[in-house]
Structure formats: structure tokens, C-alpha cells
Scaffold this active site. Sequence first.
Site, PDB file in Angstrom:
ATOM      1  N   ILE A  23     -59.424 -40.804 -17.226  1.00 18.92           N
ATOM      2  CA  ILE A  23     -58.691 -42.068 -17.163  1.00 18.92           C
ATOM      3  C   ILE A  23     -59.454 -43.083 -16.330  1.00 18.92           C
ATOM      4  O   ILE A  23     -59.592 -44.248 -16.716  1.00 18.92           O
ATOM      5  CB  ILE A  23     -57.268 -41.841 -16.623  1.00 18.92           C
ATOM      6  CG1 ILE A  23     -56.451 -41.010 -17.624  1.00 18.92           C
ATOM      7  CG2 ILE A  23     -56.573 -43.174 -16.335  1.00 18.92           C
ATOM      8  CD1 ILE A  23     -55.089 -40.580 -17.122  1.00 18.92           C
TER       9      ILE A  23
ATOM     10  N   ASP B 292     -65.339 -39.529  -5.547  1.00 22.44           N
ATOM     11  CA  ASP B 292     -64.930 -38.287  -6.203  1.00 22.44           C
ATOM     12  C   ASP B 292     -65.959 -37.222  -5.872  1.00 22.44           C
ATOM     13  O   ASP B 292     -67.026 -37.159  -6.501  1.00 22.44           O
ATOM     14  CB  ASP B 292     -64.818 -38.469  -7.710  1.00 22.44           C
ATOM     15  CG  ASP B 292     -64.205 -37.245  -8.396  1.00 22.44           C
ATOM     16  OD1 ASP B 292     -64.304 -36.142  -7.841  1.00 22.44           O
ATOM     17  OD2 ASP B 292     -63.632 -37.398  -9.494  1.00 22.44           O
TER      18      ASP B 292
ATOM     19  N   ARG C  99     -49.953 -40.239  -9.563  1.00 15.83           N
ATOM     20  CA  ARG C  99     -48.773 -39.551  -9.048  1.00 15.83           C
ATOM     21  C   ARG C  99     -48.425 -40.138  -7.682  1.00 15.83           C
ATOM     22  O   ARG C  99     -49.299 -40.302  -6.817  1.00 15.83           O
ATOM     23  CB  ARG C  99     -49.016 -38.037  -8.918  1.00 15.83           C
ATOM     24  CG  ARG C  99     -49.042 -37.287 -10.257  1.00 15.83           C
ATOM     25  CD  ARG C  99     -47.689 -37.320 -10.944  1.00 15.83           C
ATOM     26  NE  ARG C  99     -47.636 -36.528 -12.162  1.00 15.83           N
ATOM     27  CZ  ARG C  99     -47.954 -36.970 -13.374  1.00 15.83           C
ATOM     28  NH1 ARG C  99     -48.370 -38.234 -13.521  1.00 15.83           N
ATOM     29  NH2 ARG C  99     -47.842 -36.199 -14.435  1.00 15.83           N
TER      30      ARG C  99
ATOM     31  N   ASP D 144     -46.791 -47.700 -10.606  1.00 16.44           N
ATOM     32  CA  ASP D 144     -46.061 -47.079 -11.717  1.00 16.44           C
ATOM     33  C   ASP D 144     -45.408 -45.778 -11.279  1.00 16.44           C
ATOM     34  O   ASP D 144     -44.599 -45.224 -12.017  1.00 16.44           O
ATOM     35  CB  ASP D 144     -47.024 -46.811 -12.887  1.00 16.44           C
ATOM     36  CG  ASP D 144     -46.316 -46.268 -14.114  1.00 16.44           C
ATOM     37  OD1 ASP D 144     -45.363 -46.926 -14.589  1.00 16.44           O
ATOM     38  OD2 ASP D 144     -46.701 -45.188 -14.591  1.00 16.44           O
TER      39      ASP D 144
ATOM     40  N   GLU E 282     -38.991 -39.750  -7.494  1.00 16.73           N
ATOM     41  CA  GLU E 282     -38.636 -40.397  -8.760  1.00 16.73           C
ATOM     42  C   GLU E 282     -37.383 -39.759  -9.347  1.00 16.73           C
ATOM     43  O   GLU E 282     -37.301 -38.523  -9.399  1.00 16.73           O
ATOM     44  CB  GLU E 282     -39.805 -40.292  -9.758  1.00 16.73           C
ATOM     45  CG  GLU E 282     -41.023 -41.074  -9.304  1.00 16.73           C
ATOM     46  CD  GLU E 282     -42.187 -41.001 -10.290  1.00 16.73           C
ATOM     47  OE1 GLU E 282     -42.074 -40.301 -11.326  1.00 16.73           O
ATOM     48  OE2 GLU E 282     -43.206 -41.654 -10.040  1.00 16.73           O
TER      49      GLU E 282
ATOM     50  N   HIS F 285     -42.844 -45.253 -14.106  1.00 19.12           N
ATOM     51  CA  HIS F 285     -43.686 -44.133 -14.547  1.00 19.12           C
ATOM     52  C   HIS F 285     -43.859 -44.166 -16.066  1.00 19.12           C
ATOM     53  O   HIS F 285     -43.649 -43.164 -16.762  1.00 19.12           O
ATOM     54  CB  HIS F 285     -43.102 -42.795 -14.097  1.00 19.12           C
ATOM     55  CG  HIS F 285     -44.126 -41.695 -14.025  1.00 19.12           C
ATOM     56  ND1 HIS F 285     -44.090 -40.694 -13.093  1.00 19.12           N
ATOM     57  CD2 HIS F 285     -45.220 -41.448 -14.783  1.00 19.12           C
ATOM     58  CE1 HIS F 285     -45.096 -39.853 -13.277  1.00 19.12           C
ATOM     59  NE2 HIS F 285     -45.805 -40.291 -14.309  1.00 19.12           N
TER      60      HIS F 285
END
Length: 338
Positions: free
Chosen positions: A159, A178, A240, A264, A269, A288
Site C-alpha cells: 500500500i 521500514d 490501524r 480513517d 472502533e 475505517h
Amino acid sequence: MAEHKVAYVGRAAPDTTLIENGLEGLDYEIEISVVETQGEIIEACKGADVILNGGVEMPREVIEEIDTAQAIIVGSHGFNHIDHNAATDQGVMIINSAGFCTEEVSNHAILMLMACAKKLTILHNLVREGKWGAETREAIMPMAPIDGQTLGLVAFGNIARAVARKAQALGMDVITYDPYCPPWITKEYRVRPVASLEELAADSDFVSMHTPLNDETRKLVGADFFKAMKPTAYFINTCRGPTVDEAAMIEALNNGEIMGAGLDVFEEEPTPADNPLLKMDNVIVTPHSAGSSNNSRVTSPIRVGQETARVLKGSFPMSIVNPEVRSKLPIREPAINV
């Protein structure tokens, strides 16, 4: 009796048509169980070769009761509702549907970036209230540019790579942190790797989160990160919620340590109605929904069916999220086309 048993466990019964299209030619039965408790999940999974998880929690206590299943398959990108360490200990593969919503989530991240930069919701609300002219001019500035700005990506999976490609088309420079990404991947995508989260925070005009949620990444971004960010920078999260210390983010926004955020996902949640983030004009929120589209709604069950077929035919899946489990399994063929 069928040769293979596939057990679906979820809060509601799904339409399995697209899943079962991928199982054509196999001798199988699929049992659908609407479950509420851990005991019901354990009972539903007994004797199954493959478990299809429709979003229910599977902690270690449930995983350790799995008797025959070779794999647990989810129709989502995230798998944090399943204890993958327990699954590895039990010799069970965890398989996600990586890639099914790559374009959707990356588009949503870019949408958030642009909406924050252009103060879309602030100006939208002013115009709907009948305000124009002096009131809107005062709200417009300062307005962040996009072209020539630096986008920092926390993690550089599929992504994030799609986000990088789209951000570069807007004239942005892209950096990433990363530690698991090989250098030839960042070179291929013309993205500059940085040595630490703090360096990424300090160098970025926009930060976008793209890490999975696991023990290592829970609250990965916290107060120190936000203090290192530019006060003109925006923070985007479409992965997340618990990857971020939400209380620290709220404090950073209240203190003006960052300019705003596009979210988002949330630590809890549905997020409570009294969450301070929902009261902030400089925070854009969505429920989300980043991965949702007409395309992804179809692609997800198709991918689940294909991965189920691979497992039942004795090959490895395309997307195994606990690859260390391989050492506990009998020899399997590489993933096959189905």
C-alpha cells in the site's frame, strides 16, 4: 462425507458465492457458523481443514483448541484480531488477502493528504454556513503546498508503495522508514530510506502510516514522534488505529505540535462520540472505510476462495503472514495458480 471441511466463523452469515467459485472441482463442504463466544468459535472450528474468519477475535485460548485446521484465512488486509504467534506455535498458517484493496487504501491516503493540505472540510463547512469573502480568506491561509513537499511513509509494503507512486505524480519527494524493506525496493520506487522514525518525522511535511498492527507496532508512533514533526506538518493514518498513541496525538494537536490530521482509523472502533478528535476542525475523519469500493468488495471473497483452494490442494498460499510457521509444516508446493 466430503473430503474437505471449510468452516466459516463470523458475526453474520456471508454470501459465499464468490468464495465457492474458487473451490470449483474440489470435494468440500462449507459450514457457516454465526458465533458470539469463544466456545462457539472453538466448536465451529472442530474438524475443519480451513477456517474462514469473518472478523471475530481468535486469541491464544481459541487457537490452542484448533485440532485439524491447516490455515485461518481472512478477507481483509489486517489480521490483528487473530493471535498469529499462537497460530505459529500451533502450526497453523494465517493467510490474509493482501493486495485486494491496495489501490483503494492508497487513494484514500492521498485523498486525506490533499484534503488536509487544501483545508477541504474547513472551507466546505464555511461555505455551507453561507460564509464567503473575509471569513473564508482568513481560514484559507496558511495553506500547505503539495508539489515539492516531502511525504514520509511509516513502513513500505504494497500500500505504501502505491501511495509513493501516486504522491510522486503530484510532484512530492517520498521518504520511508521500514527496517524490514530491502534497499533495492526503495531504490526501484525512487524513495529515500531513513534510519529512524524521528528522522522521518523531522524531515516530512506529511506523514502517512502503513504498518500492520502487531506486538512490535502497537503505539509505534507516540509523543516523541509528534514532537519531532514540523508544526506545519500533517499526520495521516489509514492502517490501524492502535499503531498510534492516540492520547499523544490529541495532545500534539492541542499543543500545535502538528498542523492537523487525516484519520480513517482509531484506537477504539467505533470511536466514542466524545473523542476530542471529532471536535477538531483540523482533523478529517472517516469510519475505517479506506479499503472500500465496488471492486474490493468483489476482490476480497475471490481472493479468499483462491487461497482456500491452494491450501486444500496442498500448496502454500500467496500471502502467508506468519511465514515462520513453515518450519512446523510438512513440505508443500509453492503457491499455485488457481
